[in-house]
Design a protein around this motif. Structure first.
Motif, PDB file in Angstrom:
ATOM      1  N   SER A 243      39.177  51.478  61.916  1.00 47.00           N
ATOM      2  CA  SER A 243      40.530  51.591  62.487  1.00 47.00           C
ATOM      3  C   SER A 243      40.508  51.525  64.009  1.00 47.00           C
ATOM      4  CB  SER A 243      41.183  52.899  62.063  1.00 47.00           C
ATOM      5  OG  SER A 243      41.477  52.864  60.703  1.00 47.00           O
TER       6      SER A 243
ATOM      7  N   THR B  65      36.814  47.827  77.615  1.00 41.53           N
ATOM      8  CA  THR B  65      37.664  48.929  78.073  1.00 41.53           C
ATOM      9  C   THR B  65      36.981  50.292  77.972  1.00 41.53           C
ATOM     10  OG1 THR B  65      38.642  49.145  75.896  1.00 41.53           O
ATOM     11  CG2 THR B  65      39.791  47.734  77.452  1.00 41.53           C
TER      12      THR B  65
ATOM     13  N   ASP C  96      39.075  49.878  66.655  1.00 40.91           N
ATOM     14  CA  ASP C  96      38.270  48.722  66.997  1.00 40.91           C
ATOM     15  C   ASP C  96      38.667  48.309  68.407  1.00 40.91           C
ATOM     16  OD1 ASP C  96      36.499  46.751  66.753  1.00 40.91           O
ATOM     17  OD2 ASP C  96      37.556  45.612  65.208  1.00 40.91           O
ATOM     18  N   LEU C  97      37.919  48.788  69.394  1.00 41.81           N
ATOM     19  CA  LEU C  97      38.328  48.639  70.793  1.00 41.81           C
ATOM     20  C   LEU C  97      38.001  47.275  71.372  1.00 41.81           C
ATOM     21  CD1 LEU C  97      36.944  51.965  72.233  1.00 41.81           C
ATOM     22  CD2 LEU C  97      39.309  51.393  71.754  1.00 41.81           C
ATOM     23  N   ALA C  98      38.835  46.821  72.324  1.00 39.48           N
ATOM     24  CA  ALA C  98      38.438  45.729  73.200  1.00 39.48           C
ATOM     25  C   ALA C  98      37.275  46.324  73.994  1.00 39.48           C
ATOM     26  CB  ALA C  98      39.569  45.336  74.124  1.00 39.48           C
TER      27      ALA C  98
ATOM     28  N   MET D 223      46.722  50.443  63.562  1.00 36.82           N
ATOM     29  CA  MET D 223      46.665  51.553  64.543  1.00 36.82           C
ATOM     30  C   MET D 223      47.265  51.082  65.861  1.00 36.82           C
ATOM     31  SD  MET D 223      45.704  54.608  65.586  1.00 36.82           S
ATOM     32  CE  MET D 223      44.967  55.122  64.041  1.00 36.82           C
TER      33      MET D 223
ATOM     34  N   ALA E 147      44.939  44.453  80.122  1.00 36.51           N
ATOM     35  CA  ALA E 147      43.623  44.939  79.731  1.00 36.51           C
ATOM     36  C   ALA E 147      43.682  46.267  78.987  1.00 36.51           C
ATOM     37  CB  ALA E 147      42.746  45.081  80.969  1.00 36.51           C
ATOM     38  N   LYS E 148      44.902  46.735  78.671  1.00 35.47           N
ATOM     39  CA  LYS E 148      45.025  47.990  77.931  1.00 35.47           C
ATOM     40  C   LYS E 148      44.236  47.902  76.627  1.00 35.47           C
ATOM     41  CE  LYS E 148      47.444  50.749  80.318  1.00 35.47           C
ATOM     42  NZ  LYS E 148      48.667  50.348  80.970  1.00 35.47           N
ATOM     43  N   VAL E 149      43.835  49.047  76.162  1.00 37.00           N
ATOM     44  CA  VAL E 149      43.072  49.101  74.919  1.00 37.00           C
ATOM     45  C   VAL E 149      43.798  48.326  73.833  1.00 37.00           C
ATOM     46  CG1 VAL E 149      42.156  50.660  73.191  1.00 37.00           C
ATOM     47  CG2 VAL E 149      42.404  51.426  75.549  1.00 37.00           C
ATOM     48  N   SER E 150      43.115  47.376  73.227  1.00 40.91           N
ATOM     49  CA  SER E 150      43.756  46.683  72.123  1.00 40.91           C
ATOM     50  C   SER E 150      43.012  47.051  70.857  1.00 40.91           C
ATOM     51  CB  SER E 150      43.734  45.181  72.351  1.00 40.91           C
ATOM     52  OG  SER E 150      42.418  44.718  72.327  1.00 40.91           O
ATOM     53  N   VAL E 151      43.761  47.281  69.816  1.00 43.47           N
ATOM     54  CA  VAL E 151      43.174  47.788  68.587  1.00 43.47           C
ATOM     55  C   VAL E 151      43.499  46.829  67.454  1.00 43.47           C
ATOM     56  CG1 VAL E 151      43.085  49.743  67.040  1.00 43.47           C
ATOM     57  CG2 VAL E 151      43.530  50.103  69.450  1.00 43.47           C
ATOM     58  N   ALA E 152      42.487  46.511  66.693  1.00 44.36           N
ATOM     59  CA  ALA E 152      42.701  45.594  65.576  1.00 44.36           C
ATOM     60  C   ALA E 152      43.270  46.351  64.390  1.00 44.36           C
ATOM     61  CB  ALA E 152      41.372  44.946  65.188  1.00 44.36           C
TER      62      ALA E 152
ATOM     63  N   ALA F  80      47.923  50.671  69.685  1.00 45.57           N
ATOM     64  CA  ALA F  80      47.009  50.722  70.823  1.00 45.57           C
ATOM     65  C   ALA F  80      47.344  51.872  71.765  1.00 45.57           C
ATOM     66  CB  ALA F  80      47.050  49.402  71.579  1.00 45.57           C
TER      67      ALA F  80
END
Lengths: 112, 272
Positions: free
Chosen positions: A39, A46, A41-43, A1, B266-271, A3
């Motif tokens: 899917s 944030t 899965d946020l830092a 996905m 620091a933008k949203v990071s998505v796994a 970002a």
């Protein structure tokens, strides 16, 4: 996905997740992860600026409670947030339907 | 417990970054609850507690980046201050560019260096300097709001001083002994207040704290000498003004780059 593609829809997703009732920031992340089957899965850090911004915009409100011996901040939708959710959800459906109907007219793989 | 140690260290680090915000305790309590919830969940899945703590902290993000994102949203204030706090990098760049344009225009509008001075050029020059003052004041408000989380009385005072400098520049741009020190006061005041939030780099903050009073003094001295000796001090004034514009433009770009870089990291990071 991707970002960036998620970022544009984070407001809608957070509003949708908070509509089920008072929830804390960690709960928002867990619910997003569960409902998206992993899917989204946020830092995790944030999500707080998003919650704070939505609250500043009057779409969420918060209350403090006690949980496991510590303070917990719980968010829930305001009537304005509820209205925004309904509106954005309808906008999203429309968008998805439009994309779908475009894709259907160009079946893949295309034979030239 | 080792885990508590790591989380406490993290909260201390984050706390330093949001030190001047009035809602600091609420922010830290919220993050503490998050981190402990994450640890509890991981432990329930059978992860040992030091690993659970490390994993929870990694997933949350570096204190620097999290603080930068959180301080984008003021806790109190109006739509204007929310706008300024969120669009600080863009505002800073706009202010820096306007200062550089103002220096170039002032050659024509304030001196006879390249072309004969005309009233029209003077009016244009005054307007550009006033716009630069307003943009800079807006950046100062944004920095204050990010540091404290609200639009407080001090911030409003700083904004008023900035506006006064803009009005003075519009009406009497040649009289740098008035508008330049006013702007310098607003800048120095903000620098002292926002020191803890690391909006720009420390070296730039030091440069500002040293050069702003010097430039303000130079502006007054140049004007006083000009008045006393009846010599044409237009070129000397322009040099002082160009010095101010150069220092401000460099610092504003530094603020924009640093805040911009933090936001990107620091933008949203998505796994996955």
């Amino acid at each position: 996905m991707n970002a960036e593609s998620l970022k544009g829809h984070l407001d809608l997703l957070v509003l949708a997740v908070t509509s089920a009732g008072p929830i804390h920031g960690y709960g928002v992340i867990e619910r997003l992860r569960e409902r998206s089957q992993g899917s989204f899965d946020l830092a995790e850090g944030t999500v707080y600026p998003v919650l704070h911004r939505l609250e500043r915009a009057g779409l969420l409100e918060h209350e403090w409670s006690e949980a496991s011996g510590r303070r917990r901040k719980l968010y829930r939708l305001t009537p304005a947030g509820q209205a925004r959710l309904v509106e954005q959800r309808a906008g999203w459906r429309e968008f998805v339907d439009a994309v779908e109907s475009v894709l259907r007219r160009n079946p893949w793989p295309q034979t030239a | 417990m080792a885990a508590d140690g790591l989380i406490d260290q993290y909260l201390t680090a984050l706390g330093k970054r949001v030190r001047s915000r009035s809602d600091r305790h609420d922010l830290l309590d919220e993050v503490r609850d998050h981190l402990l919830s994450a640890v509890e969940r991981l432990e329930a899945l059978g992860v040992d507690s030091p690993t659970a703590e490390r994993r929870a902290l990694t997933r949350f993000g570096q204190p620097k980046l999290v603080a930068a994102l959180i301080t984008e949203v003021p806790s109190k204030g109006n739509l204007m201050s929310l706008f300024l706090a969120r669009h600080l990098p863009a505002m800073s760049v706009a202010a820096a560019v306007t200062w550089l344009v103002a220096v170039a225009v002032a050659v024509y509008g304030q001196t006879d260096l390249l072309a004969t001075w005309t009233p029209e050029a003077y009016i244009v020059s005054s307007a550009v300097i006033a716009v630069a003052c307003v943009l800079t004041a807006s950046v100062l408000v944004g920095l204050n709001v990010r540091a404290t989380g609200e639009l407080d009385t001090t911030t409003i005072l700083i904004a008023l001083i900035g506006i006064m400098s803009a009005v003075a520049a519009l009406l009497l741009s040649w009289f740098i002994a008035l508008w330049l020190p006013l702007l310098a006061i607003a800048v120095i005041w903000t620098m002292v207040r926002a020191w803890t939030m690391h909006a720009g780099s420390r070296p730039f903050a030091v440069v500002m704290l040293v050069t702003m009073p010097l430039l303000a003094a130079a502006a007054i001295v140049t004007t006083v000498i000009g008045q006393a000796t009846r010599l044409d001090n237009a070129v000397a004034s322009w040099i002082v003004f160009a010095g101010l514009a150069a220092v401000l433009a460099a610092t504003l770009v530094d603020v924009a780059v640093r805040l911009g870089r933090r936001a990107t990291h620091a933008k949203v990071s998505v796994a996955g």
